[in-house]
Design a protein around this motif. Structure first.
Motif, short mmCIF file in Angstrom:
data_model
loop_
_atom_site.label_atom_id
_atom_site.label_comp_id
_atom_site.label_asym_id
_atom_site.label_seq_id
_atom_site.Cartn_x
_atom_site.Cartn_y
_atom_site.Cartn_z
N THR A 185 53.61 37.97 47.88
CA THR A 185 54.91 38.10 47.22
C THR A 185 55.86 36.97 47.61
N THR A 211 47.09 37.60 39.02
CA THR A 211 48.29 38.43 38.96
C THR A 211 47.85 39.86 38.69
N ASP A 213 47.88 41.65 36.13
CA ASP A 213 47.10 41.87 34.91
C ASP A 213 45.62 41.61 35.11
N LYS A 228 50.15 40.32 42.70
CA LYS A 228 51.42 40.84 42.20
C LYS A 228 51.80 40.16 40.87
N TYR A 229 53.08 39.84 40.72
CA TYR A 229 53.61 39.33 39.46
C TYR A 229 53.49 37.81 39.37
#
Length: 358
Positions: A185, A211, A213, A228-229
């Motif tokens: 992060t 990520t 997804d 994470k994102y």
């Protein structure tokens, strides 16, 4: 194009035990590495100097050309006297797992304060504390964890929620070398940057690529901590590209039998872990090149980690070649097999631009 990299070192790898270990230990060298910092979360975990030395001997019997750096598992059995014994025996560090956050962490800790005498001894003898930086997210077990708050904790915020504990340990033991492992992060990157020179951070190559997804619905990309994102991934890429000396490679390469990775049931999820050891250096070159950080490759895989851990290189170089289009290396889709054991690597079946030179 050819690159010569000064003796790469993987400062976070899982080499398992038994027949699976026989298969994966040679993959450290196959992936371009001759130094490996070995995690202690076996069954049972490595909690004593004698166990660590016996495990090291077993690894060296399988692959004598790799320098294995050993660690202990933070547990109630660990005492200040054992820390001093471990240091004299060449053990490098102690790994902390909050209970239940990842593979073989059922014996993990419930309170850091209980281990302050151990941390004081580690600071005194200059051993490294390796932190798996996540808060357990299973609120059903909240009563087991006096250290942690369980207010809306889940896999996506487990790492940021842990960071106050990193700062507290660092402020209490400012001379203790600490590594926040496998950061995922932006918050973790900023937390480590805000600490003093005794706090560093490992980053995996797969977290520089994945990520959320990529693992939602795809068990082969599922690991702990989870990716994470996109903004978090960008923060990891930016700190590598910047060349910050306290951020370096720890692969967290974690082999699991394919049936544990590809299959889940209503009562049991798939295993958490991504396996990168046999392709690690070419894969890292490929990924860093893709986001414009190839010039940081040697720092990321060798110089920075070795400096923090005080493990000098021996002068040897590993050669990487960027393949011509027709010779791009394909990662084996079928994986790797030895007798009854097999493993499937990250990006199986995909092509990468770099290979190890013979």
């Amino acid at each position: 194009m050819e690159l010569a990299i000064a003796q790469p070192a993987d400062f976070h790898v899982h080499l398992r035990q038994g027949a699976l270990s026989e298969l994966v230990v040679p993959h450290v060298r196959k992936g371009g590495f001759s130094t490996a910092y070995v995690m202690p979360n076996l069954k049972p975990p490595i909690t004593s100097t004698d166990q660590a030395l016996a495990y090291k001997a077993a690894l060296e019997k399988i692959e004598p050309n790799v320098e294995f750096l050993m660690s202990l598992y933070l547990s109630p059995e660990l005492t200040p006297d054992e820390i001093r014994k471990a240091k004299q025996a060449g053990i490098v560090g102690v790994k902390s797992y909050p209970r239940g956050v990842t593979t073989n962490s059922d014996g993990g800790i419930e309170s850091y304060e209980a281990y302050y005498p151990v941390f004081e001894a580690m600071q005194e003898v200059d051993m490294v504390l390796n932190l798996h930086g996540e808060i357990p997210s299973d609120s059903a077990h909240a009563s087991l964890f006096s250290l942690f708050s369980f207010n809306n904790i889940h896999v996506l915020n487990a790492e940021p929620s842990f960071l106050p504990h990193l700062h507290k340990i660092h402020s209490t033991f400012p001379r203790l070398r600490i590594v926040l492992e496998h950061a995922t992060t932006r918050a973790a990157v900023e937390a480590v940057k805000a600490c003093g020179d005794t706090v560093a951070c490992t980053i995996t190559v797969h977290h520089l690529e994945l990520t959320v997804d990529d693992w939602a619905g795809q068990s082969w990309n599922f690991c702990k901590p989870v990716a994470k994102y996109p903004d978090d991934r960008q923060a990891l890429r930016d700190i590598v590209k910047e060349g910050h000396p306290r951020f370096f490679l720890g692969s967290d390469s974690a082999p699991h039998p394919p049936h544990n990775k590809s299959v889940s049931t209503p009562s049991c999820g798939c295993a958490a872990g991504i396996y990168t050891s046999p392709i690690l250096l070419p894969l890292t070159a490929h990924v860093l090149e893709a986001f414009g950080a190839l010039d940081r490759l040697e720092d990321f895989v060798s110089t920075f980690g070795r400096k923090f851990y005080k493990i000098p290189a021996n002068g040897n170089k590993v050669l990487l070649t960027r393949a011509a289009h027709e010779a791009i290396f394909s990662i084996p889709e079928e994986g790797y097999t030895l007798t009854d054991e097999s493993v499937i690597p990250f990006w199986a079946g995909r092509r990468i631009n770099w290979t190890l030179s013979e």
